[in-house]
Design an enzyme around this catalytic site. Structure first.
Site, mmCIF file in Angstrom:
data_model
loop_
_atom_site.group_PDB
_atom_site.id
_atom_site.type_symbol
_atom_site.label_atom_id
_atom_site.label_comp_id
_atom_site.label_asym_id
_atom_site.label_seq_id
_atom_site.Cartn_x
_atom_site.Cartn_y
_atom_site.Cartn_z
ATOM 1 C CB THR A 1 -94.410 -1.278 58.598
ATOM 2 O OG1 THR A 1 -95.466 -0.371 58.850
ATOM 3 C CG2 THR A 1 -94.705 -2.156 57.390
ATOM 4 C CB VAL A 2 -89.329 -3.429 59.171
ATOM 5 C CG1 VAL A 2 -88.487 -4.526 58.939
ATOM 6 C CG2 VAL A 2 -89.385 -2.773 57.927
ATOM 7 C CE LYS B 1 -101.074 1.352 59.727
ATOM 8 N NZ LYS B 1 -99.883 1.498 60.261
ATOM 9 C CD GLU C 1 -97.643 -1.488 61.073
ATOM 10 O OE1 GLU C 1 -97.132 -0.311 60.778
ATOM 11 O OE2 GLU C 1 -97.658 -2.308 60.229
ATOM 12 N N GLY D 1 -82.597 -0.664 57.088
ATOM 13 C CA GLY D 1 -82.293 -0.949 55.680
ATOM 14 C C GLY D 1 -82.608 -2.327 54.994
#
Length: 242
Positions: free
Chosen positions: A12-13, A33, A105, A198
C-alpha cells in the site's frame, strides 16, 4: 498491477509512492483495490491510506470482506459474490478511459485466489497486458518468494516492472543488505526502489519528496540501486557489494 510476495510487505505504501510521483508529474491517477479483506464496512482500508499519503487520487474498491483471509475464502465465509478477474479488468479499463495511470493493488501475493475458479491478479494482468510491480520483504527468506513470483510472471508471459523493497529497516542486517544485490539476480528484474519502514504516517508533501528518493526513474523518482547498495555496506567491516 502492484503485487506483494506475500502479506505485510508494504504494497500500500509503495502504491501510494507511485501514485504520489505520478500526481506530482501532472498525471491523472486512479488506484483500484479489487478486494479489501479484514476491514469492517465503516473502517478505513488501504485506499484511505493511499489518499492520506498521495493526496487527491481517484480510488475504487470492488468488494470488501470482514475476515482477514484470501479474497475467495473471505467471500465464501460471508456468502458474498467473489471478485472475478474479468470484473477487475473491466473496472481497470473503465478507469483508464479518464486517467493517465491506473494502479491496481492486489491482496497478498500474486496467486492469491479471487474466486472459486482460481482467478488471480496474474489473470487480470495477463488479460490487460499490464506489467506487474513486485513488492518484497527486505530480510531473510525474501529471495525464495521473490523468485517464485517472478517465475510465475514469466511462465504466464507477464512483464515484471521491477522489484521494490517495501519496508527497509533502520538497521538492516547482513541478509537484508545482501538481498539488495540478490533480488535482481533471482528475479531477473531490476531493483527499482527501497522504501524505508515507518513512512506511512508522513504528510503528503514529505511523502512525495521521500518517494522521489525511494523509487527509480521508471516509477518517476531518482532512486539509484547501485548507489544505494554501495552505501549500505560498511567498508570498515570488509563488507562490500560484488
Amino acid at each position: 498491477m502492484i503485487s506483494g510476495t506475500g502479506t505485510d510487505v508494504g504494497k500500500t505504501v509503495v502504491t501510494a509512492g507511485v501514485a504520489a510521483l505520478a500526481r506530482a508529474a501532472g498525471r491523472r491517477v486512479a488506484v483500484l483495490k479489487p478486494a479489501q479483506t479484514g476491514v469492517a464496512p465503516d473502517e478505513p482500508g488501504d485506499l484511505a491510506a493511499v489518499t492520506a499519503l498521495a493526496g487527491a487520487v481517484t480510488t475504487a474498491e470492488l468488494r470488501r470482506f470482514p475476515d482477514p483471509l484470501a479474497p475467495e475464502t473471505a467471500a465464501r465465509r460471508v456468502g458474498m459474490p467473489p471478485v472475478r478477474p474479468s470484473e477487475v479488468a473491466a473496472a481497470t479499463a473503465e478507469l483508464a478511459r479518464t486517467h493517465d495511470l491506473v494502479l491496481v493493488e492486489g491482496a497478498g501475493g500474486l496467486l492469491v485466489r479471487f474466486d472459486p475458479d482460481g482467478g488471480t491478479l496474474a489473470d487480470v494482468a495477463w488479460s490487460l497486458g499490464a506489467p506487474v510491480l513486485v513488492v518484497a520483504h527486505a530480510g531473510l527468506g525474501t529471495l525464495n518468494t521473490a523468485a517464485l513470483t517472478a517465475e510465475a510472471l514469466r511462465t504466464r508471459g507477464i512483464a515484471c516492472a521491477g522489484v521494490v523493497v517495501g519496508s527497509w529497516p533502520a538497521e538492516p542486517d547482513l541478509a537484508a543488505r545482501c538481498n539488495l544485490e540478490d533480488l535482481p539476480l533471482v528475479t531477473g528484474a531490476p531493483l527499482v526502489g527501497v522504501v524505508p519502514a515507518g513512512v506511512g504516517g508522513a504528510n503528503p508533501t514529505a511523502f512525495a519528496e521521500g518517494a522521489r528518493r525511494w523509487l527509480a526513474p521508471s516509477l518517476g523518482g531518482e532512486f539509484d540501486a547501485k548507489e544505494f547498495t554501495a552505501r549500505e555496506f560498511d567498508p570498515a567491516r570488509g563488507e562490500i557489494p560484488r
